[in-house]
Scaffold this motif. Structure first.
Motif, mmCIF file in Angstrom:
data_model
loop_
_atom_site.group_PDB
_atom_site.id
_atom_site.type_symbol
_atom_site.label_atom_id
_atom_site.label_comp_id
_atom_site.label_asym_id
_atom_site.label_seq_id
_atom_site.Cartn_x
_atom_site.Cartn_y
_atom_site.Cartn_z
ATOM 1 N N UNK A 13 54.684 34.757 -30.949
ATOM 2 C CA UNK A 13 53.254 34.945 -30.497
ATOM 3 C C UNK A 13 53.168 34.174 -29.065
ATOM 4 N N UNK A 14 51.897 34.771 -28.479
ATOM 5 C CA UNK A 14 51.712 34.157 -27.135
ATOM 6 C C UNK A 14 51.995 32.608 -26.921
ATOM 7 N N UNK A 15 52.077 32.059 -25.819
ATOM 8 C CA UNK A 15 52.071 30.805 -25.513
ATOM 9 C C UNK A 15 51.530 30.446 -24.268
ATOM 10 N N UNK A 16 50.533 29.414 -24.402
ATOM 11 C CA UNK A 16 49.794 28.893 -23.246
ATOM 12 C C UNK A 16 49.448 27.395 -23.835
ATOM 13 N N UNK A 17 49.690 26.360 -22.915
ATOM 14 C CA UNK A 17 49.407 25.206 -23.348
ATOM 15 C C UNK A 17 47.937 24.775 -23.411
ATOM 16 N N UNK B 1 50.069 21.055 -25.418
ATOM 17 C CA UNK B 1 48.749 21.603 -26.184
ATOM 18 C C UNK B 1 47.644 20.993 -26.307
ATOM 19 N N UNK B 2 46.717 21.506 -25.754
ATOM 20 C CA UNK B 2 45.219 20.932 -25.935
ATOM 21 C C UNK B 2 44.319 21.745 -26.939
ATOM 22 N N UNK B 21 45.128 26.533 -28.269
ATOM 23 C CA UNK B 21 44.721 27.129 -27.218
ATOM 24 C C UNK B 21 44.982 28.648 -26.934
ATOM 25 N N UNK B 22 46.283 28.673 -27.521
ATOM 26 C CA UNK B 22 46.575 30.165 -27.586
ATOM 27 C C UNK B 22 46.494 30.905 -28.764
ATOM 28 N N UNK B 24 45.572 33.383 -31.475
ATOM 29 C CA UNK B 24 44.619 34.859 -31.588
ATOM 30 C C UNK B 24 43.865 34.838 -32.684
ATOM 31 N N UNK B 43 50.187 44.191 -33.879
ATOM 32 C CA UNK B 43 49.960 43.316 -32.998
ATOM 33 C C UNK B 43 49.795 43.681 -31.353
#
Ligand code: FES
Ligand code: FES
Lengths: 307, 157
Positions: A13-17, B1-2, B21-22, B24, B43
């Motif tokens: 899946x998408x990753x963004x911190x 990760x926040x 945060x990421x 879906x 997806x």
């Protein structure tokens, strides 16, 4: 044998911190700057999410600009129509202002993806994605639209003609800059437009060919004052058939002028052979058909139909 | 990760959840909130099985970061029947017409149809087909689905 679920790309899946929601444009630019190009603007996300998922792109943070003030308006001031950077395809497709000023753009916006995609995807995102067959980029390119871009150095304007640098690349740096507006001159007396699309299905499909055409005429003298022909996907970027346009400028409004421009536009196109979208030869032939139809339609709208 | 705490209205009720945060929206709904009526087919934004209504408009929840639901209203298929279990007219019509086979596309079909009928209670067949054009059905051939939407539109006077 164990079955590897991870083989499916969608299991990644998408990753963004971080997911950041700035309240103002200045704050958004600061946030982008603080990541030194490793953050990315997100509006609708309909292009961005799939490319993050397929790892075409990796980011540390997403900066959501969709709730910035003033991004979702559509307004006309005199001759100029302005769309905010957050205007969705659905908004553009159903806006009476757009329908009156540029029917070809309303038609293009209404052809994007599916109703669900049109409800969130934005015109600005379509431009920034820099794809050669983008359904709203082509009519905007034919309309000689220009965009406003906010960057750390300030605000600037860029004409769309020249904005597309290569497949997926434009003059906007999506890690540092934000498209805040899209502007074009309304069509009207003496200037008509047309949107012609060839696709295998009516929905959920990228076009095999799009011809977006704007024709300017002097109806009294029956001559072309100018013409804009935007084509895709016939080159790595959305293409303006500049030589065909040059043939039309000042030419009489006649079947001969149109026929010459149509041939030239086909010569200027170099679509790839594609098993999904048709062979190069086929699409070059279809360029002729669609540019001819587009010019005829645009001329009729401009009040100077071909006899 | 926040992680982020977000509040939104889900099927008419206010919910407060913590999300990555990421994440879906589709995963927040299915995995965190346990609402598995929303399906995942591709997806990629192609099949529409994951359709939910965001402020009344259909969107693909597989393409929507969950954070985007903050402060808004989300309707999933679980939100259509009344509290006492009475089905929504569209659900009735789908049952009557036999408009579902495997049922995988049905939540997406019904939610897109609901958005259509809310805006346009008596649509033409072309408008129905247009409204359903973002959902793929691999079983029915679409005829009965279109018929069910028509039936539902006639049952609402
Ligand atoms: S799962 Fe979202 S469109 Fe297919
Ligand atoms: S009923 Fe099986 S996909 Fe539509």
């Amino acid at each position: 044998m164990s079955y590897q679920f991870n083989e499916f790309h969608w299991a990644n899946d998408i990753k963004a911190g971080q997911y950041l929601q700035p309240a103002t444009l200045a704050e958004a630019l600061d946030m982008l700057a603080s990541f030194g190009g490793k953050a990315r603007v997100i509006a609708g996300g309909t292009d961005l999410v799939p490319s993050l998922r397929q790892r075409h792109l990796e980011v540390e943070a997403l900066v959501d600009v969709s709730r910035l003030p003033g991004m979702d308006g559509i307004a006309r001031q005199g001759e100029v129509v302005s769309l905010g950077g957050g205007v969705t395809h659905a908004q553009a497709a159903s806006s009476p202002v757009v329908a009156e000023a540029a029917g070809l753009l309303a038609a293009g916006a209404g052809s994007v993806g599916s109703p669900q995609i049109r409800n969130v995807g934005t015109l600005a995102g379509n431009l920034i994605a820099g794809q050669p067959a983008a359904d709203t980029s082509l009519p905007l390119l034919a309309l000689d639209a220009w965009v406003t871009i906010a960057s750390p150095q300030g605000q600037r304007e860029e004409p769309l003609n020249g904005f597309f640098l290569g497949k997926g690349r434009t003059k906007l740096d999506p890690g540092r800059e934000i498209m805040t507006g899209i502007h074009f001159k309304a069509l009207g007396q003496g200037r008509g437009g047309s949107y012609q699309r060839l696709a295998k299905r009516k929905a959920m499909t990228l076009p095999m060919l799009v011809a977006a055409v704007v024709a300017g005429v002097d109806p009294g003298r029956k001559v072309f004052t100018g013409a804009a022909i935007a084509l895709g996907p016939v080159a790595p970027t959305p293409l303006r058939a500049a030589q065909a346009e040059a043939l039309l400028a000042g030419a009489p409004v006649s079947a001969e002028s149109v026929a010459a421009a149509v041939e030239k536009a086909s010569e200027e196109s170099s679509p790839r052979d594609s098993c999904l979208r048709g062979s190069c030869d086929y699409r070059r032939e279809m360029v002729k058909v669609f540019v001819r139809r587009g010019l005829a339609d645009a001329l009729a709208q401009a009040g100077c139909p071909l006899d | 990760m926040s992680n982020l705490e977000i509040t939104f209205v889900l099927n008419g009720e206010r919910v407060k959840v913590v999300t990555a945060p990421d994440a879906l929206l589709v995963d927040l709904l299915r995995d965190t909130l346990g609402l598995t009526g929303t399906k995942v087919g591709c997806r990629e934004g192609e099949c529409g099985a994951c359709t939910v209504l965001l402020d009344g408009k259909p969107v693909n929840s597989c393409l929507l970061p969950a954070v985007k639901a903050a402060g808004r209203s989300v309707t999933t298929i679980e939100g259509l029947a009344a509290a006492d279990g009475t089905l929504h007219p569209l659900q009735e019509a789908f049952t009557e017409e036999g408009a579902a086979q495997c049922g995988f596309c049905t939540p997406g079909m019904i939610l897109n149809a609901k958005a259509l009928l809310d805006a346009n209670p008596h649509p033409q067949e072309g408008e129905i087909r247009q409204a359903l054009s973002g959902v793929l059905c691999r079983c029915t051939g679409y005829g009965k689905i279109v018929a069910a939407v028509k039936t539902a539109s006639q049952s609402r006077k």
